[in-house]
Write a protein that holds these residues in place. Structure first.
Motif, mmCIF file in Angstrom:
data_model
loop_
_atom_site.group_PDB
_atom_site.id
_atom_site.type_symbol
_atom_site.label_atom_id
_atom_site.label_comp_id
_atom_site.label_asym_id
_atom_site.label_seq_id
_atom_site.Cartn_x
_atom_site.Cartn_y
_atom_site.Cartn_z
ATOM 1 N N SER A 26 -36.413 29.331 -23.849
ATOM 2 C CA SER A 26 -36.364 28.214 -22.923
ATOM 3 C C SER A 26 -34.965 28.041 -22.344
ATOM 4 O O SER A 26 -34.797 27.792 -21.149
ATOM 5 N N GLU A 27 -33.950 28.178 -23.204
ATOM 6 C CA GLU A 27 -32.594 27.986 -22.702
ATOM 7 C C GLU A 27 -32.264 29.053 -21.669
ATOM 8 O O GLU A 27 -31.651 28.760 -20.632
ATOM 9 N N PHE A 28 -32.715 30.248 -21.959
ATOM 10 C CA PHE A 28 -32.471 31.338 -21.025
ATOM 11 C C PHE A 28 -33.133 31.054 -19.677
ATOM 12 O O PHE A 28 -32.527 31.200 -18.621
ATOM 13 N N LEU A 29 -34.390 30.603 -19.736
ATOM 14 C CA LEU A 29 -35.106 30.301 -18.495
ATOM 15 C C LEU A 29 -34.387 29.210 -17.708
ATOM 16 O O LEU A 29 -34.235 29.291 -16.490
ATOM 17 N N VAL A 30 -33.945 28.204 -18.414
ATOM 18 C CA VAL A 30 -33.251 27.107 -17.738
ATOM 19 C C VAL A 30 -32.000 27.637 -17.064
ATOM 20 O O VAL A 30 -31.736 27.362 -15.880
ATOM 21 N N LEU A 31 -31.232 28.415 -17.783
ATOM 22 C CA LEU A 31 -29.963 28.868 -17.234
ATOM 23 C C LEU A 31 -30.181 29.848 -16.077
ATOM 24 O O LEU A 31 -29.510 29.764 -15.052
ATOM 25 N N VAL A 32 -31.153 30.755 -16.245
ATOM 26 C CA VAL A 32 -31.426 31.698 -15.157
ATOM 27 C C VAL A 32 -31.916 30.940 -13.929
ATOM 28 O O VAL A 32 -31.467 31.179 -12.798
ATOM 29 N N GLY A 33 -32.822 30.006 -14.166
ATOM 30 C CA GLY A 33 -33.357 29.242 -13.046
ATOM 31 C C GLY A 33 -32.283 28.430 -12.359
ATOM 32 O O GLY A 33 -32.241 28.333 -11.129
ATOM 33 N N THR A 34 -31.393 27.869 -13.140
ATOM 34 C CA THR A 34 -30.306 27.100 -12.551
ATOM 35 C C THR A 34 -29.354 28.013 -11.791
ATOM 36 O O THR A 34 -28.827 27.646 -10.741
ATOM 37 N N PHE A 35 -29.161 29.183 -12.347
ATOM 38 C CA PHE A 35 -28.218 30.115 -11.725
ATOM 39 C C PHE A 35 -28.635 30.454 -10.294
ATOM 40 O O PHE A 35 -27.811 30.508 -9.381
ATOM 41 N N THR A 36 -29.934 30.650 -10.087
ATOM 42 C CA THR A 36 -30.376 30.983 -8.731
ATOM 43 C C THR A 36 -30.175 29.809 -7.787
ATOM 44 O O THR A 36 -30.061 29.997 -6.584
ATOM 45 N N ALA A 37 -30.147 28.605 -8.330
ATOM 46 C CA ALA A 37 -30.021 27.440 -7.460
ATOM 47 C C ALA A 37 -28.575 26.990 -7.353
ATOM 48 O O ALA A 37 -28.110 26.580 -6.294
ATOM 49 N N ASN A 38 -27.863 27.021 -8.454
ATOM 50 C CA ASN A 38 -26.524 26.450 -8.467
ATOM 51 C C ASN A 38 -25.669 27.231 -9.455
ATOM 52 O O ASN A 38 -25.660 26.941 -10.654
ATOM 53 N N LYS A 39 -24.944 28.201 -8.950
ATOM 54 C CA LYS A 39 -24.241 29.113 -9.854
ATOM 55 C C LYS A 39 -23.159 28.439 -10.688
ATOM 56 O O LYS A 39 -23.116 28.619 -11.905
ATOM 57 N N PRO A 40 -22.280 27.651 -10.065
ATOM 58 C CA PRO A 40 -21.191 27.087 -10.887
ATOM 59 C C PRO A 40 -21.705 26.275 -12.067
ATOM 60 O O PRO A 40 -21.226 26.420 -13.195
ATOM 61 N N LEU A 41 -22.719 25.439 -11.786
ATOM 62 C CA LEU A 41 -23.239 24.594 -12.857
ATOM 63 C C LEU A 41 -23.805 25.439 -13.984
ATOM 64 O O LEU A 41 -23.593 25.142 -15.170
ATOM 65 N N ALA A 42 -24.532 26.479 -13.605
ATOM 66 C CA ALA A 42 -25.140 27.329 -14.624
ATOM 67 C C ALA A 42 -24.066 27.971 -15.489
ATOM 68 O O ALA A 42 -24.194 28.055 -16.714
ATOM 69 N N ILE A 43 -22.977 28.372 -14.836
ATOM 70 C CA ILE A 43 -21.918 29.028 -15.607
ATOM 71 C C ILE A 43 -21.275 28.045 -16.571
ATOM 72 O O ILE A 43 -21.074 28.333 -17.762
ATOM 73 N N VAL A 44 -21.011 26.839 -16.059
ATOM 74 C CA VAL A 44 -20.396 25.830 -16.924
ATOM 75 C C VAL A 44 -21.315 25.506 -18.094
ATOM 76 O O VAL A 44 -20.894 25.440 -19.249
ATOM 77 N N ALA A 45 -22.598 25.322 -17.775
ATOM 78 C CA ALA A 45 -23.532 24.929 -18.816
ATOM 79 C C ALA A 45 -23.641 26.003 -19.886
ATOM 80 O O ALA A 45 -23.802 25.700 -21.076
ATOM 81 N N THR A 46 -23.550 27.262 -19.466
ATOM 82 C CA THR A 46 -23.669 28.350 -20.435
ATOM 83 C C THR A 46 -22.577 28.251 -21.501
ATOM 84 O O THR A 46 -22.807 28.569 -22.670
ATOM 85 N N CYS A 47 -21.411 27.797 -21.061
ATOM 86 C CA CYS A 47 -20.334 27.647 -22.043
ATOM 87 C C CYS A 47 -20.698 26.655 -23.139
ATOM 88 O O CYS A 47 -20.156 26.707 -24.247
ATOM 89 N N GLY A 48 -21.598 25.742 -22.820
ATOM 90 C CA GLY A 48 -22.013 24.766 -23.816
ATOM 91 C C GLY A 48 -22.644 25.418 -25.029
ATOM 92 O O GLY A 48 -22.618 24.862 -26.132
ATOM 93 N N ILE A 49 -23.207 26.598 -24.820
ATOM 94 C CA ILE A 49 -23.863 27.271 -25.942
ATOM 95 C C ILE A 49 -22.858 27.601 -27.035
ATOM 96 O O ILE A 49 -23.168 27.568 -28.229
ATOM 97 N N VAL A 50 -21.638 27.893 -26.592
ATOM 98 C CA VAL A 50 -20.611 28.209 -27.590
ATOM 99 C C VAL A 50 -20.400 27.008 -28.513
ATOM 100 O O VAL A 50 -20.321 27.140 -29.739
ATOM 101 N N LEU A 51 -20.332 25.836 -27.879
ATOM 102 C CA LEU A 51 -20.141 24.639 -28.699
ATOM 103 C C LEU A 51 -21.319 24.452 -29.644
ATOM 104 O O LEU A 51 -21.150 24.011 -30.784
ATOM 105 N N ALA A 52 -22.523 24.786 -29.151
ATOM 106 C CA ALA A 52 -23.698 24.655 -30.016
ATOM 107 C C ALA A 52 -23.534 25.511 -31.255
ATOM 108 O O ALA A 52 -23.829 25.085 -32.376
#
Lengths: 608, 524
Positions: free
Chosen positions: A491-517
């Motif tokens: 699910s996280e992958f789908l969210v990030l991929v889907g976001t990436f096609t719509a809004n790249k910067p946000l998707a990149i920033v959000a991906t960094c959140g996984i590290v904190l997780a």
């Protein structure tokens, strides 16, 4: 059209059972438990059958039913299921029996669970598994030897007093003089009649909550949805306030009130929007209606849309919760009984994210478009804020609650990215988060039940003593951080991929959140399960009992199964999500669904 | 004016008595007759007999009048030379008042609660502290005049909502108020508080009546008549003296706002609600509110309907003030009856929100709300009277600590009623709120509804606080006792709670009734 009224059955069965269980006298605690378990399992079976009866390729709502309720206001009892609501109902139906089983001994928390307590653990301060009298542990340190004697004495008398004995011990601990001065008969009477926790009431509240959860997902009438949305608060409120940690009376009533007032406040704002929607429909159609299908085809002027959107959005953002509206969640999560916390975070809060995708977007497409940047911003802030605070927590339940804040950020991100991939991922995320966080709460609950404290510092090195528990804990944690192979990854992958096609910067920033997780999960695991055993009490802890194994088994199985093969759920979710976005004029580069079924609703303002 | 005596005489001889349709006035007449019989019974029957006869008489009278109201449904006429209007809203309110009166009689007739019997004092004339004042604490007597007083008051209420003439309305106002002033001073326990309440209520009430009367005078000065229809005609005509008109409207509104307990004319509410015997408080809270709102609706819709664009802003301000004052001050209360009093103020504000819609929906919503609120509030006060210490009711909030553990049934019922007052779905409180708020948004009063919803959230907080006290706190060692013997009060609590639930789950029949009443409208 299917003729079996699945949803109504799913709704009525737990509601009726709640009434029956509530009417049981207190002494029939075991009967109440068994009945509740049987009913919730029956609901699960029914929900699974309904899922098989559901045809994912059919557009619109299925299993629909509609009867006039309050015709003066155009209110009807209308239920129906689409892909999104169906999987969430399934999640609710799955988690409730799990919670029932996990709460088996939590409420009465004493002799009834005696079979579980191994003989060598006759240390007086941790004689009970239920977390309630486990709280006597700290009392020993604070109040010296007196209470221990008192509690121990009363506990011994528990042989005579049966179920009442343990409860007496609980009552006795804070006031050492009482068990001595009171004649035994009276003490026992006090423990039994006004006793702090009625077991049937607890299970009745769980059943009422289940009925509310099914109802809120099944409703296709906005008013009916609102009714369930609000009515659901009451059982949860009592679950927190009456059945939270025994020792923390002030904190749990504070948490309960905070939860209720926050939710009510949001709910009342939503009520204004609901009434507004009704009035708009009366102006547009000549007769007011709350029917969702009719409302979504209505043209609303953008200005009005924005106001109505905000009314709904704030309610859902408080419920979900999204970043600035979240402060009730850690309190409520920490002060709930374990089962309550699982349902609260696992299912109840999904009503917020469910509302976003079900109501906010289709009803107010222009406004959703207008506010999307704000929501996306809040979502990303939530991902980081929740994760950072989770890293800093020492209270394990609060920690898990904060991780949820981060996860809800991901879900909101997926919902408002307006691509079917991200949307599907978000819905799947709702289910997966229910499973992984639910499991985390359950495991934390097991730990708290053993040691009577939520403080991380009281643990350490448990993997040696309780390997099975540690293993489940690790799996839940890894699922929470979305390790590939576990359900959340998909699910996280789908969210990030889907976001990436719509809004790249946000998707990149959000991906960094996984590290904190990864940090909050592994750091928690490290502090509790690995390293040397600092506290000698921890050496005698027992591993998962048979009941606890039964509790975690289905969730563990699903976490792995959905991680490897999520297709069945995706098949149900995808058509509905695609249709939802197509409906408001948001289509992916390659639409998988025939063009908008409701041309009227296609907003000129929407861009693709 | 020419003072020709012969002409005057001739005119006097020509006066024909107005034709009075007794059948259409039957509800009023029945209740009035019962009140008179009640006075006679009190004069001639023995003490023991009175306590049995009076409640039966009063209850029977209310039921008979209720039947008469039901028979009259569909009447739409101005009677008694324009003094009384019988129309659907009137009959709806009259029926509501009668039902609430019936429930309250059960509470007044209650003898099981207090060890010495009843909430009404044995002999009101004995001042506290004087000789015999301690003896009457334990006396099994009661001032049975309470029943006829109550019935008189109901007569006044029924006439108040039916009056088509400002002067008749004033008379009705006095008939309804004077007995209430007396009743407020009849509490068996805490006599001083009760007498203080009666005194305050009387003084402030007399003051507001004077305002009302002054308003009537200005209305006459403006329109040359005190009939509502003629006032309305004069409002529509041009070239009149507008100063009189606005003065009249303002003064009448003050009198009526006082009766419904709207801020800033609410200050009597907490003291009177607290001091009065609880059954009387319940009666007042439900009955007076219906009556005063009925009159308010009639005055504003019928007489001053043409001025709605002028009084709407005033209504907005009063409604906002009332809701805010009620909700915020309730937060600070330590006494449960005072808290319910401030909640009554807040609810008056919510009702005014419905009125601010100035449409048929508003009329329907207000009427529906009055019914739902009345049932809930009567049941709530009745439940309060069941929780007792040796010194009467345990009305201090701290004494309710842990009641959910010691008597879950009562605490559960009371919580349900509180949730209804807070407006949680599946209770009548929610349906009522929905009805008035919907009317207000329909009538372009959306900002008012937002304020109302914020106030609802504040109000929810203090209701929930009581639930927290009852369920999440440890019981007191020397806590109050909850009366568990089956009594008349149980009946009232049960009926009120059942109505609260039914009107929350299946409100359609009552909404239909209110809708019919509202669409058929006021007769002029």
């Amino acid at each position: 059209m299917n003729t079996v009224p699945w949803l109504t059955i799913l709704l009525i069965v737990p509601a009726a059972a709640a009434v029956v269980v509530a009417a049981l006298p207190r002494r029939h605690a075991t009967l109440a438990k068994q009945l509740t378990l049987a009913v919730t399992l029956a609901v699960l079976v029914l929900a699974v059958i309904a899922t098989f009866a559901y045809d994912p390729d059919k557009a619109g709502f299925q299993f629909g039913q509609s009867y006039d309720w309050i015709s003066t206001f155009g209110i009807s009892y209308s239920v129906g299921a689409d892909g999104i609501s169906l999987v969430l109902m399934l999640l609710a139906a799955l988690l409730v029996p799990v919670v029932v089983l996990s709460s088996w001994n939590e409420v009465d928390g004493e002799a009834a669970g005696g079979g579980r307590v191994p003989a060598p653990t006759a240390v007086p301060d941790r004689g009970t598994p239920g977390g309630s009298a486990g709280g006597a542990g700290p009392a020993v340190d604070v109040e010296g030897i007196g209470p221990v004697g008192g509690a121990g004495g009363a506990g011994g008398a528990g042989g005579v007093g049966g179920g009442a004995g343990g409860a007496t011990a609980v009552l006795a601990a804070p006031a050492p003089a009482r068990p001595v001065t009171f004649p035994p008969v009276e003490t026992r009477g006090e423990a039994e009649t006004p006793g702090r926790r009625s077991v049937p009431a607890f299970f009745a509240l769980l059943l009422a909550l289940e009925a509310g959860m099914i109802g809120v997902f099944a409703a296709t009438d906005v008013f009916l949805f609102y009714v369930f949305f609000e009515a659901m608060l009451i059982p949860m409120y009592f679950l927190i306030g009456s059945y939270g940690p025994v020792k923390e009376q002030a904190q749990r009533s504070y948490a309960a009130v905070k939860f209720l007032v926050y939710s009510l406040f949001g709910g009342l704002l939503m009520l204004a929007a609901v009434i507004g929607l009704y009035v708009v429909s009366a102006d547009n159609l000549g007769h007011g209606t709350f029917d969702f299908a009719t409302l979504r085809q209505m043209e609303i002027t953008p200005g009005v849309q924005k106001l109505l959107f905000l009314g709904f959005f704030v309610a859902f953002a408080i419920k979900a919760p999204l970043f600035p509206f979240h402060t009730w969640l850690p309190d409520a999560g920490a002060q709930s009984p374990t089962g309550g916390a699982v349902l609260l975070v696992g299912v109840l809060d999904k009503v917020g994210t469910f509302g976003l995708i079900r109501y906010c977007i289709p009803l107010f497409p222009d406004a959703a478009d207008y506010f999307a940047p704000m929501v996306l911003g809040l979502a990303v802030v939530g991902i980081f804020y929740g994760a950072l605070l989770a890293i800093g927590q020492r209270d394990m339940k609060r920690l898990v609650a904060y991780t949820s804040l981060a996860h809800f950020g991901f879900i909101a991100l997926g919902v408002f990215a307006f691509t079917s991939q991200a949307g599907t991922g978000a819905v799947l995320y709702m289910v997966n988060h229910g499973l992984s966080t639910g499991l985390l709460f359950l495991v934390v609950g097991f730990l708290v039940a053993r040691r009577g404290t939520r403080d991380v510092g009281a643990y350490g090195g448990l993997a040696k003593v309780t390997p099975l528990l540690a293993g489940v804990f690790l799996l839940a944690g890894l699922s929470s951080l979305a390790l590939p192979g576990t359900n959340s990854f998909v699910s996280e992958f789908l969210v990030l991929v889907g976001t990436f096609t719509a809004n790249k910067p946000l998707a990149i920033v959000a991906t960094c959140g996984i590290v904190l997780a990864a940090i909050y999960v592994l750091y928690l695991y490290q502090r509790t399960m690995t390293g040397p055993i600092v506290h000698p009490e921890n050496k005698v802890l027992h591993d998962l009992s048979l009941r606890e194994k039964l509790v975690v088994a289905p969730i563990v199985a699903l976490i792995v199964a959905l991680g490897v093969y999520p297709k069945p759920l995706l098949d149900i979710i995808t058509p509905t999500v695609t249709a939802t976005y197509a409906d408001i004029g948001k289509s992916d580069p390659a639409p998988t669904h025939p063009a908008a079924a409701h041309p009227v609703a296609t907003q000129p303002g929407g861009h693709s | 004016m020419s003072a020709d005596p012969t002409l005057l005489l001739a005119q006097a001889q020509k006066i024909t008595p107005p034709s009075i349709e007794y059948s259409s006035l039957s509800p009023l007449l029945i209740v009035f007759a019962v009140a008179l019989i009640g006075v006679l019974v009190d004069a001639f029957a023995t003490r023991g007999a009175r306590r049995v006869i009076q409640p039966i008489l009063a209850g029977g009278g209310f039921i008979a009048a209720l039947v008469a109201v039901a028979v009259l449904h569909g009447r739409h006429a101005v009677l008694a030379s324009g003094a009384v209007a019988i129309d659907a809203p009137t009959l709806f309110m009259q029926g509501t008042i009668l039902v609430f009166a019936l429930l309250s009689v059960l509470l007044v007739a209650e003898r099981q609660l207090d060890s010495s019997g009843g909430a009404i004092v044995a002999s009101a004339a004995i001042t506290p502290g004087s000789k015999g004042s301690t003896a009457q604490q334990t006396s099994a007597d009661m001032q049975t005049e309470a029943y006829p007083l109550m019935v008189f008051s109901v007569t006044g209420m029924m006439l108040f909502v039916a009056s088509n003439n400002l002067l008749v309305m004033f008379v009705a106002l006095e008939i309804l108020s004077l007995p209430l002033y007396l009743l407020a001073g009849l509490a068996r326990r805490r006599r001083l508080l009760s007498q203080e309440a009666a005194m305050k209520y009387f003084l402030l009430g007399a003051f507001s009546s004077a305002f009302f009367l002054y308003g009537v005078a200005f209305a006459y000065g403006f329109a040359g008549s005190v009939e509502l229809g003629k006032v309305a005609d004069a409002v529509g005509a041009v070239g009149k003296n507008d100063t009189y008109l606005y003065l009249s409207l303002a003064l009448l509104a003050v009198g009526l706002f006082f009766k419904i307990g709207a801020a800033p004319f609410h200050s009597w509410t907490p003291d009177v609600y607290q001091g009065a015997p609880t059954p009387v408080t319940a009666f007042m809270a439900a009955g007076t509110k219906v009556a005063a709102f009925g009159a308010l609706l009639r005055v504003f819709y019928v007489a001053f309907g043409g001025l709605r664009w002028d009084w709407r802003p005033v209504l907005w301000i009063v409604a906002i003030l009332t809701m805010v004052v009620g909700a915020v001050l309730a937060l600070t209360q330590r006494d449960i009856k005072r808290m319910l009093a401030y909640s009554a103020v807040a609810h008056a504000g919510f009702l005014l929100v419905g009125l601010a819609g100035t449409n048929t929906d508003g009329l329907r919503g207000s009427m529906f709300y009055l019914v739902t609120y009345g049932f809930t509030t009567i049941a709530a006060f009745a439940a309060v009277s069941l929780v007792r210490t040796s010194d009467g009711e345990a009305s201090d909030l701290s004494q309710w600590r842990g009641l959910g553990r010691t008597s879950p049934l009562l605490a559960g019922t009371f919580s349900f009623l509180l949730l209804a007052l807070a407006g949680i779905p599946l209770t009548s409180g929610f349906t009522g709120k929905f009805a008035v708020f919907q009317a207000a948004i329909e009538g372009d009063a959306t900002p008012l509804v937002i304020v109302a919803l914020v106030c609802s959230a504040i109000a929810a907080f203090f209701y929930v606080r009581v639930i927290v006290l009852m369920f999440f706190s440890e019981p007191l060692a020397e806590g109050p006792v909850v009366v568990t013997r089956p009594t008349l009060t149980f009946g009232t609590v049960g009926i009120g709670t059942a109505a609260t639930l039914v009107l929350g789950v299946a409100p359609q029949p009552l909404l239909d009734l209110a809708n019919t009443a509202a669409t058929s409208g006021f007769v002029r």
